[in-house]
Design an enzyme around this catalytic site. Structure first.
Site, PDB file in Angstrom:
ATOM      1  CG  LEU A 173      11.889   0.218  19.925  1.00 39.59           C
ATOM      2  CD1 LEU A 173      12.796   0.780  18.788  1.00 39.59           C
ATOM      3  CD2 LEU A 173      11.205  -1.284  19.385  1.00 39.59           C
ATOM      4  CG  ASP A 226       0.029  -4.874   2.551  1.00 38.24           C
ATOM      5  OD1 ASP A 226      -1.006  -5.581   3.115  1.00 38.24           O
ATOM      6  OD2 ASP A 226      -0.192  -4.465   1.308  1.00 38.24           O
ATOM      7  NE  ARG A 275      -2.133  -0.201  -2.409  1.00 37.91           N
ATOM      8  CZ  ARG A 275      -2.293  -1.065  -3.250  1.00 37.91           C
ATOM      9  NH1 ARG A 275      -1.781  -0.936  -4.639  1.00 37.91           N
ATOM     10  NH2 ARG A 275      -2.795  -2.309  -2.923  1.00 37.91           N
ATOM     11  CG  HIS A 299      -4.795 -10.725   9.958  1.00 38.61           C
ATOM     12  ND1 HIS A 299      -4.177  -9.868   9.525  1.00 38.61           N
ATOM     13  CD2 HIS A 299      -6.104 -10.554   9.678  1.00 38.61           C
ATOM     14  CE1 HIS A 299      -4.803  -9.479   8.158  1.00 38.61           C
ATOM     15  NE2 HIS A 299      -6.182 -10.048   8.434  1.00 38.61           N
TER      16      HIS A 299
HETATM   17  C1  IPE Z   1      -2.244  -0.833   4.703  1.00 38.17           C
HETATM   18  O1  IPE Z   1      -2.313  -2.015   4.021  1.00 38.17           O
HETATM   19  C2  IPE Z   1      -2.469  -0.682   6.224  1.00 38.17           C
HETATM   20  C3  IPE Z   1      -1.806  -1.743   6.868  1.00 38.17           C
HETATM   21  C4  IPE Z   1      -0.842  -2.433   6.708  1.00 38.17           C
HETATM   22  C5  IPE Z   1      -2.341  -1.622   8.276  1.00 38.17           C
HETATM   23  P1  IPE Z   1      -3.597  -2.209   3.180  1.00 38.17           P
HETATM   24  O2  IPE Z   1      -3.737  -3.975   2.738  1.00 38.17           O
HETATM   25  O3  IPE Z   1      -4.932  -2.172   3.860  1.00 38.17           O
HETATM   26  O4  IPE Z   1      -3.540  -1.291   1.801  1.00 38.17           O
HETATM   27  P2  IPE Z   1      -4.077  -1.313   0.409  1.00 38.17           P
HETATM   28  O5  IPE Z   1      -5.666  -1.645   0.751  1.00 38.17           O
HETATM   29  O6  IPE Z   1      -3.574  -2.524  -0.218  1.00 38.17           O
HETATM   30  O7  IPE Z   1      -3.618  -0.118  -0.070  1.00 38.17           O
HETATM   31  C1  IPE Z   2      -1.777  -6.604   6.347  1.00 35.69           C
HETATM   32  O1  IPE Z   2      -2.217  -7.711   5.619  1.00 35.69           O
HETATM   33  C2  IPE Z   2      -2.581  -6.294   7.627  1.00 35.69           C
HETATM   34  C3  IPE Z   2      -3.678  -5.308   7.513  1.00 35.69           C
HETATM   35  C4  IPE Z   2      -3.817  -4.451   6.652  1.00 35.69           C
HETATM   36  C5  IPE Z   2      -4.350  -5.231   8.793  1.00 35.69           C
HETATM   37  P1  IPE Z   2      -3.416  -7.618   4.776  1.00 35.69           P
HETATM   38  O2  IPE Z   2      -4.598  -8.144   5.483  1.00 35.69           O
HETATM   39  O3  IPE Z   2      -3.706  -6.484   4.028  1.00 35.69           O
HETATM   40  O4  IPE Z   2      -3.042  -8.637   3.696  1.00 35.69           O
HETATM   41  P2  IPE Z   2      -3.309  -8.681   2.221  1.00 35.69           P
HETATM   42  O5  IPE Z   2      -2.451  -7.524   1.651  1.00 35.69           O
HETATM   43  O6  IPE Z   2      -4.532  -8.850   1.939  1.00 35.69           O
HETATM   44  O7  IPE Z   2      -2.430  -9.727   1.680  1.00 35.69           O
HETATM   45 MG    MG Z   3      -2.908  -5.615   2.148  1.00 35.57          MG
END
Ligand code: IPE
Ligand code: IPE
Ligand code: MG
Length: 255
Positions: free
Chosen positions: A146, A35, A209, A52
């Site tokens: 792996l 994340d 979370r 990303h």
């Molecule tokens: C969880 O991250 C999903 C992935 C890392 C793929 P999110 O960024 O979607 O989660 P929330 O919305 O903060 O809970």
């Molecule tokens: C995690 O990074 C990647 C996915 C959920 C696909 P985010 O895109 O959720 O990044 P933040 O949480 O907005 O910084």
């Molecule tokens: Mg996120």
């Protein structure tokens, strides 16, 4: 594998894992909620997708390190069932990442004996995304190193509901009695039926979370959270998590 790694570690001065990692006590299954890509990009004044793209490079490095350390299963949360709510261009970009990642990395994954898997509902994935993943699964199916388990269009509640539904069908058909529904039976109907539960869960970016990730399987896993955003996550952070894991006392309700 251990001997191979020890040799690699002593020959690879520049990229040497810390000696503090106990190679005899490596978590079998590590799951990561990757994340913080969006915030990483925002902090740099870049569009979210740049985060990303950067995050994809980190996947590559962590997979290699996990494999070298002797981790058996690495589950990576790449796209949740809730992530479809994001703006369409971002979703489209995310759905192109498996192709991009695999077109670059598949030869290396094959060389490193990595076995690719998919955990999630394949039906809603765009055909081009699914094709890339299925090709990788097929081309690595005989590998014995792996297991790289990509959670793509994955949601734990949906997974559990599907398992319950399939158990209910078996009961309806008389193949199973209600009393025969046990934890083990339910586990067999999950997408992780042939995998052990994660020993260690890592979540980056400071969020505390689970975001609908492996709710059943994480019942007794050790959690490690870091404020580091996924694109800044390094092999050293990964090892730090493992070192912390190695100091934990897992009691499973016992003493
Ligand atoms: C969880 O991250 C999903 C992935 C890392 C793929 P999110 O960024 O979607 O989660 P929330 O919305 O903060 O809970
Ligand atoms: C995690 O990074 C990647 C996915 C959920 C696909 P985010 O895109 O959720 O990044 P933040 O949480 O907005 O910084
Ligand atoms: Mg996120």
């Amino acid at each position: 594998m251990l001997e191979k790694f020890k040799k690699w570690r002593s020959s690879n001065e520049m990229d040497r894992p810390s000696l503090e990692v106990d190679l005899e006590n490596i978590p079998n299954h590590v799951a990561i909620i990757m994340d913080g890509n969006g915030r990483w990009a925002k902090n740099k004044g870049l569009p979210r997708v740049a985060g990303h793209r950067e995050g994809m490079k980190v996947v590559n490095r962590i997979v290699s390190r996990a494999n070298a350390l002797g981790v058996k299963v690495l589950t990576l949360y790449a796209f949740s069932t809730e992530n479809w709510k994001r703006p369409k261009p971002e979703v489209e970009f995310l759905m192109k990442l498996p192709e991009r990642y695999l077109s670059h990395e598949l030869p290396k994954l094959k060389k490193e004996n990595v076995k690719v898997r998919l955990m999630g509902c394949p039906d809603e994935l765009p055909p081009h995304t699914l094709r890339a993943v299925e090709t990788a699964i097929d081309e690595t199916k005989d590998n014995t190193g792996l297991i790289l388990n990509f959670a793509l269009n994955y949601g734990s509640r949906t997974e559990i509901v599907k398992a319950v539904r399939s158990l209910a069908t078996e009961v309806e058909q008389g193949a199973l009695s209600a009393e025969q529904i046990t934890e083990e039976q339910l586990g067999k109907h999950l997408m992780t039926s042939d995998l052990k539960d994660p020993d260690l869960l890592i979540r980056t970016s400071g969020e505390l979370r689970l975001s609908n990730f492996m709710l059943w399987q994480l019942a007794y896993s050790e959690f490690w959270f870091t404020d580091v955003l996924w694109p800044d996550f390094t092999e050293e952070h990964f090892e730090e998590a493992i070192r912390v894991f190695q100091k934990r006392g897992r009691r499973y309700g016992g003493v």
